[in-house]
Design a protein around this motif. Structure first.
Motif, PDB file in Angstrom:
ATOM      1  N   ILE A  56     -24.187 123.108  94.323  1.00 47.57           N
ATOM      2  CA  ILE A  56     -22.700 122.960  94.828  1.00 47.57           C
ATOM      3  C   ILE A  56     -22.292 121.872  93.696  1.00 47.57           C
ATOM      4  O   ILE A  56     -23.841 120.525  93.578  1.00 47.57           O
ATOM      5  N   ILE A  57     -21.274 120.762  93.624  1.00 49.87           N
ATOM      6  CA  ILE A  57     -20.339 120.460  92.600  1.00 49.87           C
ATOM      7  C   ILE A  57     -19.825 119.347  93.426  1.00 49.87           C
ATOM      8  O   ILE A  57     -19.132 119.575  94.084  1.00 49.87           O
ATOM      9  N   VAL A  58     -20.520 118.463  93.752  1.00 55.38           N
ATOM     10  CA  VAL A  58     -19.870 117.175  94.874  1.00 55.38           C
ATOM     11  C   VAL A  58     -18.734 116.064  94.034  1.00 55.38           C
ATOM     12  O   VAL A  58     -19.747 115.318  92.638  1.00 55.38           O
ATOM     13  N   THR A  59     -17.558 116.378  93.561  1.00 59.81           N
ATOM     14  CA  THR A  59     -17.135 115.557  92.873  1.00 59.81           C
ATOM     15  C   THR A  59     -15.937 114.262  93.692  1.00 59.81           C
ATOM     16  O   THR A  59     -16.664 114.565  95.095  1.00 59.81           O
ATOM     17  N   VAL A  60     -16.016 113.447  93.023  1.00 60.21           N
ATOM     18  CA  VAL A  60     -15.392 111.437  94.027  1.00 60.21           C
ATOM     19  C   VAL A  60     -14.527 110.998  93.477  1.00 60.21           C
ATOM     20  O   VAL A  60     -14.598 110.863  92.602  1.00 60.21           O
ATOM     21  N   GLY A  61     -13.041 111.507  94.474  1.00 61.41           N
ATOM     22  CA  GLY A  61     -12.160 110.466  94.475  1.00 61.41           C
ATOM     23  C   GLY A  61     -11.313 111.337  93.950  1.00 61.41           C
ATOM     24  O   GLY A  61     -11.389 112.526  93.778  1.00 61.41           O
TER      25      GLY A  61
END
Lengths: 382, 437
Positions: free
Chosen positions: A122-127
């Motif tokens: 999983i790739i979590v991106t922030v913002g």
């Protein structure tokens, strides 16, 4: 003129020379790097070198996170997200986690691409700034699972878990608490930048104070923000603590005794100003925002009556665990008081100083919000 | 008339002789040699190629030490230095080398991709590192040129970000609000970016020429003005995505996107060609036109230029228009080539980057392009380095800073490597010094 001509002549000759010389320089440095490279590969062949990174253990699930420019130690949403990642790792030993820090808005795409190439679970991106980049990547790689913090999609994506938090609700509770705790009848809030994720807290805080005033027929004033006009105090930065200190000093001199900064690291400036006021014999305290201040800025815990938090940590943790355990569904998630996605942090050192009656009232207000009996309007809806 | 503030800046910045002469006709330069001229001299003739190369190698070496000795495994191994010295050195070497290998694989070529291509894998992945290097270099080349060209006219342009924003705003707006056919749309948006940057830059030149306001102060302040203007505009409904409260512009139309050069899998796009063409144009203007000659003359000595019948004021306006246009192109290249929308902080760190590459490239177009390519490679490699070895990407900034530090201190490099002191003077000595100092 003569000087100019001479220079001109020199320059023209030089340019081609410089070109070759620089090409030579580049060639040399490339050669140096290749040298390092082959040496590294050799070391790798002996079994303890960097080549090890090319042989991941297949059974492992890799959770990957791309931070915004703040990095994982911003004491704000990047830090909370990373905390969530590490908690997921702690909960399941098969999970490993890693992150890439974005140096600027232009590195979102290469960072996401680098993780796609590494076949992250999983790739979590922030913002919200990463909203577009994440969307494009999710469209191009429909089987890759994503999660994004602080952004939603209409219509939702099946392979993006979009996590947002209705912080107007706990901001409201914070405002109610502040109005109940103030001795001077003045409380203050300010933001880092005028962004929806910031002003939603301030709207909630303002509403909470107003609600308290209506119920108790008091006249507690909010400095630094007016919901109706959407105007107030902003430091224009999430990093320059001096500005937070200056703003807070002004609030204190205007009579505010509870300060609620919604400005990430800038809040530390407020804590300093509060500490100075306390050392000088004043009675000023504050709230922390986003995370539990008694954990993320523990040195100032005694000044934090509570923290108005959003549960990025647990939401990210759940997203990673669901992806690892095959229960991932994607779509939009909104954190609320009802699902525990937003909440007031424990009172910690203030447990005994917050009156039991006020605690009981807070509980009632919370239930009122959950059941929709107390409206929490905001001009920055999630 | 020069303002008091500008005079103060001159005073503090100035290295030598002469009481500040009363400002004459807008020529707010006290003394014969201002700070910018001294800096320009140092930058263009103070360094040999040898120094630049050695500076790079020193930076790589020190960067390697930092990578190695901020790694807990390495530190642990060094804790047992006396019981297992071989292991201590090997771990340190492996860590640093591993990081640099990854950097090289991300910036130039990845041998694994090459061997995969020989076995039927996608060929495009072989060129992906170079493509990323070019993409990263594109805005740095353009903003770097904006600083370099101003340097040549004796102006210190610290406003690359403001001019970049001017370009990005206009290019972005044309991109999402206007509907035009393919190619034309992209071209109009790029032209809009050029104009947007030129307006912001030209305003600085105008202020300096008319009022004597010092360009260092005006450009720094214009950065703030444009940053906040950008934030303000993104708060307006006209600049926001429908139904989205966040300050981020709608995506630009596909017609306005700069076409990829080698297929959609490689991000390198027409923006890179624009950057190279701009560099060639700047070189041509500087070395082959009257304007360029005037510009360099004004840069060398505004008084001499004036007595030779040139107008420094006019030159300042022209050069700042030119510099602004270049930085504006960078804004267009980023919006139309890689980001596809306008967002807060889109200006990144281009102010500092641009100054750095212009200094490193000795304020020449060729040098700036090469320095930018080096920085682009470091940035592209930094992503891969961080992704595969988890070495913080900040190390790239450290290496960049070290390069500049060493380049800025030629005596230090000469002392370390026992190079001969160059004789005083201009370009001719540079030829004589050549390789090996």
């Amino acid at each position: 003129m003569a000087i100019g001509k001479k220079r001109k002549g020199g320059d023209v000759k030089l340019t081609s020379r410089k070109l070759f010389a620089f090409a030579g320089a580049l060639a040399l440095s490339s050669a140096a790097l290749v040298g390092v490279g082959s040496a590294g590969a050799f070391a790798g062949a002996s079994g303890k070198g960097p080549a090890a990174r090319h042989s991941p253990k297949a059974a492992k699930f890799v959770g990957c996170m791309v931070t915004d420019t703040g990095g994982i130690d911003d004491r704000s949403f990047n830090a909370s997200s990373w905390q969530g990642m590490t908690e997921a790792k702690a909960a399941d030993p098969n999970i490993t986690v890693k992150y890439l820090q974005s140096k600027s808005t232009s590195t979102y795409v290469p960072n996401i691409n680098a993780f796609i190439a590494q076949k992250c679970g999983i790739i979590v991106t922030v913002g919200f700034l990463m909203g577009t980049a994440t969307e494009a990547a999710a469209k191009a790689h429909p089987t890759q699972k994503f999660a994004i913090v602080d952004y939603t999609y209409k219509p939702p994506f099946k392979n993006i878990d979009a996590l947002v938090f209705n912080t107007v609700q706990d901001g409201f509770l914070g405002g109610y608490l502040a109005a109940g705790m103030t001795k001077t009848g003045k409380v203050a809030t300010y933001g880092g930048m005028k962004l929806p994720t910031v002003t939603i807290y301030m709207d909630g805080f303002w509403d909470g104070v107003r609600y308290y005033n209506n119920v108790h027929h008091t006249k507690v004033k909010v400095l630094g923000w007016t919901e109706r006009t959407q105007t107030g105090e902003f430091t224009g930065t999430f990093t320059n603590q001096t500005k937070g200190e200056t703003v807070t000093k002004t609030f204190i001199s205007e009579g505010a005794d509870i300060i609620f900064p919604v400005a990430g690291n800038v809040g530390l400036g407020s804590a300093k100003a509060v500490q100075n006021a306390d050392n000088a014999g004043g009675h000023v305290n504050m709230f922390w925002v986003d995370t539990d201040g008694c954990i993320s800025a523990a040195q100032y815990c005694k000044y934090f009556i509570t923290s108005v938090t959003k549960g990025i940590q647990s939401a990210v943790k759940n997203a990673v665990l669901s992806a690892a355990h095959g229960t991932y569904k994607g779509g939009n998630y909104i954190g609320t008081l009802a699902n525990g996605g937003v909440l007031l942090a424990p009172f910690h050192l203030w447990t005994k100083r917050v009156p039991a009656s006020l605690k009981a009232q807070l509980k009632r207000v919370e239930l009122g919000i959950i059941h929709g009996k107390i409206p929490t309007p905001t001009k920055s809806p999630v | 008339m020069s303002s008091e503030l500008a005079d103060q800046a001159e005073e503090t910045a100035k290295s030598e002789d002469g009481p500040p002469s009363p400002a004459t006709g807008g020529d707010g330069r006290p003394g014969a040699r201002g700070f910018t001229e001294a800096l320009l001299d140092a930058v263009t003739s103070g360094n040999t190629v040898t120094v630049t190369v050695l500076a790079f190698l020193c930076a790589i070496f020190l960067g390697g030490l930092i990578i190695a000795f901020t790694n807990t495994t390495v530190l642990h191994a060094w804790g047992n230095l006396f019981s297992a010295p071989g292991k201590a050195f090997a771990t340190a070497w492996d860590t640093a080398a591993g990081a640099y290998v990854a950097m090289f694989e991300g910036a130039i070529v990845n041998p694994h991709a090459v061997s995969a291509a020989f076995h039927g894998g996608p060929v495009s992945t072989v060129f992906n590192p170079l493509s990323e290097t070019a993409v990263n270099a594109t805005p740095i080349i353009l903003t770097g040129l904006a600083v370099a060209v101003a340097f040549r006219a004796g102006l210190f342009n610290i406003g690359a970000a403001s001019q970049f924003i001017g370009g990005a705003m206009i290019a972005g707006w044309i991109g999402f609000a206007v509907h035009l056919p393919f190619i034309l749309h992209a071209a109009v948006a790029v032209a809009g970016g050029l104009v947007g940057g030129a307006v912001v830059g030209g305003a600085v030149g105008f202020l300096k020429a008319r009022t004597g306001a010092h360009e260092v102060i005006v450009t720094i302040m214009s950065n703030y003005v444009m940053e906040y203007l950008l934030l303000y505009l993104l708060g307006l409904t006209a600049f926001r995505r429908p139904g989205n409260p966040n300050p981020i512009s709608p995506p630009i139309a596909t017609n306005a996107v700069l076409p990829h050069l080698f297929g959609s899998t490689l991000r390198v796009n027409v923006g890179f060609l624009i950057a190279l063409a701009a560099a060639a144009a700047v070189w041509w203007v500087l070395n082959r036109t009257t304007i360029g000659f005037e510009l360099r003359t004004v840069g060398s000595n505004p008084r001499a230029a004036r007595s030779a019948g040139m107008s420094p004021e006019r030159t300042w306006i022209v050069v700042m228009l030119l510099a602004g246009a270049l930085a504006g192109l960078a804004g267009a290249a980023v919006v139309q080539g890689t980001n596809f929308n306008v967002a807060p902080q889109i200006y990144g760190t281009y102010t500092v980057d641009s100054i750095t590459v212009a200094l490193l490239g000795r304020a020449s177009p060729t040098g700036t392009v090469l320095a930018s390519l080096l920085f682009g490679a470091l940035r592209a490699g930094g992503v891969t380095m961080q992704a595969s070895t988890q070495v913080p990407v900040d190390i790239v900034t450290v290496i960049e800073a070290l390069i500049v530090l060493f380049v800025a201190a030629p005596p230090l490099m000469r002392a370390v490597f026992r190079l001969r002191e160059p004789r005083a003077g201009g370009g001719e000595q540079l030829e004589a010094r050549g390789w090996g100092g």
